[in-house]
Write a protein that holds these residues in place. Structure first.
Motif, PDB file in Angstrom:
ATOM      1  N   THR A 123       0.760  -1.216   0.013  1.00 34.65           N
ATOM      2  CA  THR A 123       0.012  -0.012  -0.091  1.00 34.65           C
ATOM      3  C   THR A 123       0.816   1.343   0.102  1.00 34.65           C
ATOM      4  O   THR A 123       0.293   2.471  -0.700  1.00 34.65           O
ATOM      5  N   ARG A 124       2.025   1.283   0.634  1.00 35.11           N
ATOM      6  CA  ARG A 124       3.059   2.372   0.595  1.00 35.11           C
ATOM      7  C   ARG A 124       4.318   1.794  -0.016  1.00 35.11           C
ATOM      8  O   ARG A 124       4.700   0.431   0.468  1.00 35.11           O
ATOM      9  N   ILE A 163       1.202   3.969  -2.784  1.00 35.45           N
ATOM     10  CA  ILE A 163       1.467   3.128  -4.047  1.00 35.45           C
ATOM     11  C   ILE A 163       0.640   3.867  -5.279  1.00 35.45           C
ATOM     12  O   ILE A 163       1.118   3.483  -6.306  1.00 35.45           O
ATOM     13  N   ALA A 164      -0.275   4.900  -5.177  1.00 37.06           N
ATOM     14  CA  ALA A 164      -0.718   5.441  -6.205  1.00 37.06           C
ATOM     15  C   ALA A 164      -0.187   6.882  -6.568  1.00 37.06           C
ATOM     16  O   ALA A 164      -0.621   7.515  -7.224  1.00 37.06           O
ATOM     17  N   ILE A 215      -2.072  -7.854 -10.063  1.00 36.32           N
ATOM     18  CA  ILE A 215      -1.360  -7.187  -9.006  1.00 36.32           C
ATOM     19  C   ILE A 215      -1.870  -7.665  -7.669  1.00 36.32           C
ATOM     20  O   ILE A 215      -3.054  -7.624  -7.508  1.00 36.32           O
ATOM     21  N   TRP A 216      -1.094  -8.179  -6.648  1.00 30.50           N
ATOM     22  CA  TRP A 216      -1.635  -8.777  -5.431  1.00 30.50           C
ATOM     23  C   TRP A 216      -1.327  -7.465  -4.585  1.00 30.50           C
ATOM     24  O   TRP A 216      -0.144  -7.153  -4.348  1.00 30.50           O
ATOM     25  N   LEU A 217      -2.263  -6.795  -4.010  1.00 38.21           N
ATOM     26  CA  LEU A 217      -1.935  -5.702  -2.937  1.00 38.21           C
ATOM     27  C   LEU A 217      -2.122  -6.072  -1.612  1.00 38.21           C
ATOM     28  O   LEU A 217      -3.144  -6.613  -1.146  1.00 38.21           O
ATOM     29  N   ALA A 228      -5.442   3.074   0.215  1.00 38.02           N
ATOM     30  CA  ALA A 228      -4.715   2.665  -1.226  1.00 38.02           C
ATOM     31  C   ALA A 228      -5.812   2.419  -2.140  1.00 38.02           C
ATOM     32  O   ALA A 228      -5.609   2.967  -3.377  1.00 38.02           O
ATOM     33  N   MET A 229      -6.887   1.797  -1.958  1.00 38.08           N
ATOM     34  CA  MET A 229      -7.902   1.558  -2.904  1.00 38.08           C
ATOM     35  C   MET A 229      -8.423   2.918  -3.464  1.00 38.08           C
ATOM     36  O   MET A 229      -8.646   3.159  -4.496  1.00 38.08           O
TER      37      MET A 229
END
Length: 304
Positions: A130-131, A137-138, A156-158, A182-183
């Motif tokens: 997520t980071r 991550i975005a 992608i596995w998050l 993150a989503m």
């Protein structure tokens, strides 16, 4: 009995750990979860392993870019990916396939790994967190990863990590917030519009999103609401049938995947039995249950 595919289980490549320990001797003391024996002792992992289950394995939260420069991080990821493949081959009775590591401080090599994954059937995707490097991550700097993953149809596995700027991190709630955020950031960045074939599997049943369905619907745009539904999510919430039914209601029967987070939470091999019990108690049809346990992951990988 039909085969069940666990989409989100973890291992610890021992050589990767040893390589990091050479420069970071306190790595285990600093990350106590690394002491779980069944992350790397596969004799333990094989003991009382649930019948008719095979796991998709990804590396535990141990990322070279947190400790090393871009060149060394890339070298370690390539080497660790080879080690992960060997772990799978040596334990093919319980491990089905591998999710690859990528060096977030070396995007050129990350793209090469995505390209390698797209050509190698032994890999099923890449794992992101997520980071990375203190950024979401975005963050714009990481967009090339999503672009390349969509172009080559690499899922992608998050997985969550702590935001180290926060002083109140805890394992019970913080990771669920970080996944949700993150989503949100991925949706806000418009990645599902830019990259319509993007496939992202989110750990822990999509975290807070299903519970806040109405809030998302009424505080964000219709397109953003629909984009939240494009994520795939696993069942790794340690049980809780009603919560899984809520996730199913939000994401739909084609986007919920059996996942356990093994070997965490329940020693020595994880909460697989607890997760399966929760799925088996869901008020759903036999065909939907089969989708969760097996078909949805297979179909996702076929689309890739």
């Amino acid at each position: 009995m039909d085969l069940k595919l666990d989409a989100f289980a973890h291992v610890l490549p021992q050589q990767l750990l040893n390589d990091i320990k050479k420069d970071v001797p306190s790595i285990i003391e600093d990350n106590l979860f690394l002491q779980i024996p069944s992350l790397s002792d596969f004799k333990i992992r094989n003991q009382a392993f649930p019948q008719n289950v095979k796991q998709i394995i990804s590396n535990v939260n141990l990322n070279p870019e947190d400790y090393f420069d871009s060149q060394k991080s890339a070298q370690m990821c390539w080497k660790a990916n080879s080690e992960l493949l060997q772990i799978q081959k040596d334990n093919s009775n319980i491990f089905e396939a591998v999710v690859a590591m990528v060096p977030m401080n070396n995007l050129k090599e990350t793209v090469k790994i995505i390209q390698d994954v797209s050509k190698n059937s032994e890999f099923v995707g890449i794992q992101l967190f997520t980071r990375a490097l203190g950024r979401s991550i975005a963050d714009d700097s990481f967009e090339v990863i999503f672009q390349e993953a969509e172009k080559l149809q690499v899922p992608i596995w998050l997985h969550p990590v702590f935001d180290e700027s926060k002083r109140d991190n805890n394992i019970t709630f913080s990771w669920e917030y970080e996944l949700t955020q993150a989503m949100y950031q991925i949706v806000e960045a418009g990645y599902f519009e830019k990259y319509p074939n993007l496939k992202i599997i989110v750990h822990h049943a999509g975290a807070m999103v299903p519970f806040f369905d109405g809030r998302i619907k009424h505080t964000m745009s219709e397109q953003e609401y629909l984009d939240f539904k494009k994520f795939y999510v696993d069942t790794a919430i340690l049980g809780n049938t009603k919560a899984l039914e809520l996730a199913l209601d939000f994401y739909g029967e084609d986007h919920l995947l059996f996942g356990t987070d093994a070997p965490f939470a329940v020693m020595p091999n994880g909460a697989t039995s607890e997760v399966m019990k929760a799925i088996d108690e869901m008020d759903i049809s036999t065909s939907t249950r089969k989708k969760i346990y097996h078909d949805n992951l297979i179909n996702l990988l076929k689309e890739g």
